[in-house]
Design a protein around this motif. Structure first.
Motif, PDB file in Angstrom:
ATOM      1  N   ILE A 183       0.707  -1.327  -0.062  1.00 31.44           N
ATOM      2  CA  ILE A 183       0.115   0.078  -0.152  1.00 31.44           C
ATOM      3  C   ILE A 183       0.832   1.170   0.220  1.00 31.44           C
ATOM      4  N   VAL A 184       1.916   1.153   0.490  1.00 30.79           N
ATOM      5  CA  VAL A 184       2.734   2.122   0.590  1.00 30.79           C
ATOM      6  C   VAL A 184       4.045   2.007  -0.347  1.00 30.79           C
ATOM      7  N   ARG A 185       4.727   0.979  -0.575  1.00 33.33           N
ATOM      8  CA  ARG A 185       6.036   0.754  -1.368  1.00 33.33           C
ATOM      9  C   ARG A 185       5.488   0.756  -3.026  1.00 33.33           C
ATOM     10  N   SER A 186       4.414   0.326  -3.005  1.00 37.75           N
ATOM     11  CA  SER A 186       4.266   0.236  -4.596  1.00 37.75           C
ATOM     12  C   SER A 186       2.966   0.978  -4.800  1.00 37.75           C
ATOM     13  N   TRP A 187       2.412   2.137  -4.083  1.00 40.63           N
ATOM     14  CA  TRP A 187       1.424   3.078  -4.302  1.00 40.63           C
ATOM     15  C   TRP A 187       1.007   3.220  -5.554  1.00 40.63           C
ATOM     16  N   ASP A 190      -8.254  10.955  22.700  1.00 45.46           N
ATOM     17  CA  ASP A 190      -7.035  11.485  23.177  1.00 45.46           C
ATOM     18  C   ASP A 190      -5.878  10.623  23.089  1.00 45.46           C
ATOM     19  N   VAL A 191      -6.187   9.222  22.928  1.00 44.25           N
ATOM     20  CA  VAL A 191      -5.121   8.193  22.687  1.00 44.25           C
ATOM     21  C   VAL A 191      -5.374   7.241  21.995  1.00 44.25           C
ATOM     22  N   LEU A 192      -4.822   6.589  21.215  1.00 50.80           N
ATOM     23  CA  LEU A 192      -4.807   5.586  20.237  1.00 50.80           C
ATOM     24  C   LEU A 192      -4.082   4.579  20.734  1.00 50.80           C
ATOM     25  N   VAL A 193      -4.862   3.329  21.091  1.00 49.11           N
ATOM     26  CA  VAL A 193      -4.207   2.156  21.376  1.00 49.11           C
ATOM     27  C   VAL A 193      -4.142   1.129  20.129  1.00 49.11           C
ATOM     28  N   VAL A 194      -3.155   0.844  19.451  1.00 45.56           N
ATOM     29  CA  VAL A 194      -2.875   0.270  18.392  1.00 45.56           C
ATOM     30  C   VAL A 194      -2.396  -0.994  18.616  1.00 45.56           C
ATOM     31  N   ILE A 195      -2.897  -2.154  17.920  1.00 42.17           N
ATOM     32  CA  ILE A 195      -2.452  -3.445  18.239  1.00 42.17           C
ATOM     33  C   ILE A 195      -2.147  -3.906  17.013  1.00 42.17           C
ATOM     34  N   SER A 196      -0.846  -4.313  16.888  1.00 43.11           N
ATOM     35  CA  SER A 196      -0.325  -4.728  15.379  1.00 43.11           C
ATOM     36  C   SER A 196       0.795  -5.771  15.627  1.00 43.11           C
ATOM     37  N   PRO A 197       1.094  -6.643  14.526  1.00 37.79           N
ATOM     38  CA  PRO A 197       2.517  -7.348  14.744  1.00 37.79           C
ATOM     39  C   PRO A 197       3.438  -6.370  14.848  1.00 37.79           C
ATOM     40  N   ASP A 198       4.868  -6.920  15.172  1.00 33.16           N
ATOM     41  CA  ASP A 198       6.216  -6.465  14.789  1.00 33.16           C
ATOM     42  C   ASP A 198       6.777  -7.253  13.388  1.00 33.16           C
ATOM     43  N   HIS A 199       7.060  -6.504  12.429  1.00 34.38           N
ATOM     44  CA  HIS A 199       7.487  -7.437  11.364  1.00 34.38           C
ATOM     45  C   HIS A 199       9.277  -7.546  11.335  1.00 34.38           C
ATOM     46  N   PRO A 212      13.159   1.570   5.119  1.00 31.84           N
ATOM     47  CA  PRO A 212      13.705   2.818   4.044  1.00 31.84           C
ATOM     48  C   PRO A 212      12.636   3.191   3.013  1.00 31.84           C
ATOM     49  N   TRP A 213      11.652   2.244   2.563  1.00 33.39           N
ATOM     50  CA  TRP A 213      10.511   2.698   1.856  1.00 33.39           C
ATOM     51  C   TRP A 213       9.526   3.456   2.072  1.00 33.39           C
ATOM     52  N   PHE A 214       9.435   3.836   3.623  1.00 36.45           N
ATOM     53  CA  PHE A 214       8.335   4.599   4.127  1.00 36.45           C
ATOM     54  C   PHE A 214       8.782   5.786   4.778  1.00 36.45           C
ATOM     55  N   LYS A 215       9.592   6.785   3.794  1.00 29.69           N
ATOM     56  CA  LYS A 215      10.299   7.882   4.157  1.00 29.69           C
ATOM     57  C   LYS A 215       9.066   9.086   4.272  1.00 29.69           C
ATOM     58  N   HIS A 250       5.540  -0.406   9.650  1.00 29.44           N
ATOM     59  CA  HIS A 250       4.468  -0.318   8.580  1.00 29.44           C
ATOM     60  C   HIS A 250       2.991  -0.548   9.285  1.00 29.44           C
ATOM     61  N   GLY A 251       3.081  -1.800  10.046  1.00 26.99           N
ATOM     62  CA  GLY A 251       1.836  -2.066  10.437  1.00 26.99           C
ATOM     63  C   GLY A 251       1.040  -1.473  11.527  1.00 26.99           C
ATOM     64  N   PHE A 252       2.025  -0.626  12.401  1.00 27.21           N
ATOM     65  CA  PHE A 252       1.363   0.606  13.149  1.00 27.21           C
ATOM     66  C   PHE A 252       1.046   1.897  12.167  1.00 27.21           C
ATOM     67  N   CYS A 253       1.840   2.291  11.452  1.00 20.97           N
ATOM     68  CA  CYS A 253       1.982   3.587  10.577  1.00 20.97           C
ATOM     69  C   CYS A 253       1.012   3.610   9.344  1.00 20.97           C
TER      70      CYS A 253
END
Ligand SMILES: [Fe+2]
Length: 274
Positions: free
Chosen positions: A16-20, A48-57, A83-86, A124-127
């Motif tokens: 979704i980001v690296r090949s948009w 006020d706060v976002l609890v984000v549940i994601s894997p760590d890649h 590096p592709w998510f600058k 990227h899972g979070f962001c």
């Protein structure tokens, strides 16, 4: 007391980001519309706060050190290291150590033993979801990492129980705070294995139907039978199960689902009734 004001879910396929720019315009439009609606719903909840549940890649953890669940309790977190998510405009992300530490304490009181980190890099899972949803200003984030990458995984029913514990913890937080939960990942996809690129649309649609129905035992039964054969990325549906628990299994409202071959992922977006 804090208040749970919204529970949401989003896919986060890295393409979704690296090949948009090479994604077919039809799919770009569908993804843009879905992320925009997700963002509209999150903003309407005014968290006020976002609890984000994601894997760590494999950014913070490795096969030598792989917690089932880790809560980020730091003052700040790093933006995505890929590096592709600058393009992501936040290199430093505000945390919420008070709520995060409270969640950990409540977890320990209620039969969970999560790992903690005082400094996480949010990949990227979070962001991808928070960026594409257009959350500006971005609320402080409490990151919760689930191991969805490599077996043994947290049991599906324990992911649900984590979600209900999380909602209880929010309700017990001694401060006035509007808290939203965003689960990211899934639905079916297959990365770095012989079925790479395959999307199990039948699995995804049945999954969505069962989240909509809001019957947790039936959902657990379905996932225990079908998750292992829906591609290794489908393990991330565990995060959606935790969100389902946070919403007390009330069922959810689908924003959009499409099996998008250009990003290799059955892409789903939803919010729960809270
Ligand atoms: Fe992922």
């Amino acid at each position: 007391m804090a208040e749970l004001v919204g529970v949401f879910a989003s896919s986060h396929g890295p393409m979704i980001v690296r090949s948009w720019q090479t994604i077919a315009p039809k799919w770009r439009q569908i993804l843009t519309t879905a992320f925009t609606e997700l963002g509209r719903r999150i903003k309407a909840a005014r968290p006020d706060v976002l609890v984000v549940i994601s894997p760590d890649h494999w950014v913070n953890f490795s096969m030598d050190n792989l917690p089932s669940i880790c809560v980020g309790v730091g003052e700040t977190h790093d933006g995505p290291p890929e590096p592709w998510f600058k393009e992501f405009p936040h290199r430093t992300l505000a945390g919420h150590p008070q709520l995060a530490s409270h969640i950990v304490e409540q977890a320990l009181e209620h039969d969970f033993e999560p790992a903690v980190s005082h400094h996480l890099a949010l990949d990227h899972g979070f962001c991808i979801p928070v960026w594409k949803a257009g959350l500006d200003p971005l609320p402080p984030i409490v990151p919760i990492v689930f191991n969805d990458l490599e077996p043994p995984f947290p049991a599906v029913r324990r992911c649900y129980a984590w979600g209900t514990m999380l909602a209880d913890a929010v309700a017990r937080f001694p401060g006035k705070l509007r808290v939203a939960v965003l689960a990211t990942g899934g639905l079916s996809h297959s990365i770095g294995e012989p079925t790479m690129g395959e999307i199990d649309e039948a699995f995804d649609r049945e999954c969505i139907r069962r989240f909509e129905a809001g019957d947790p035992p039936a959902l657990f039964d379905f996932l225990n039978r079908r998750l292992p054969a829906a591609g290794n990325g489908a393990a991330e549906v565990r995060n959606w199960v935790a969100a389902h628990g946070a919403a007390r299994g009330k069922g959810f409202d689908l924003i959009k689902y499409d099996p998008i071959p250009d990003v290799y992922v059955g892409c789903g977006f939803a919010s729960w009734k809270v």
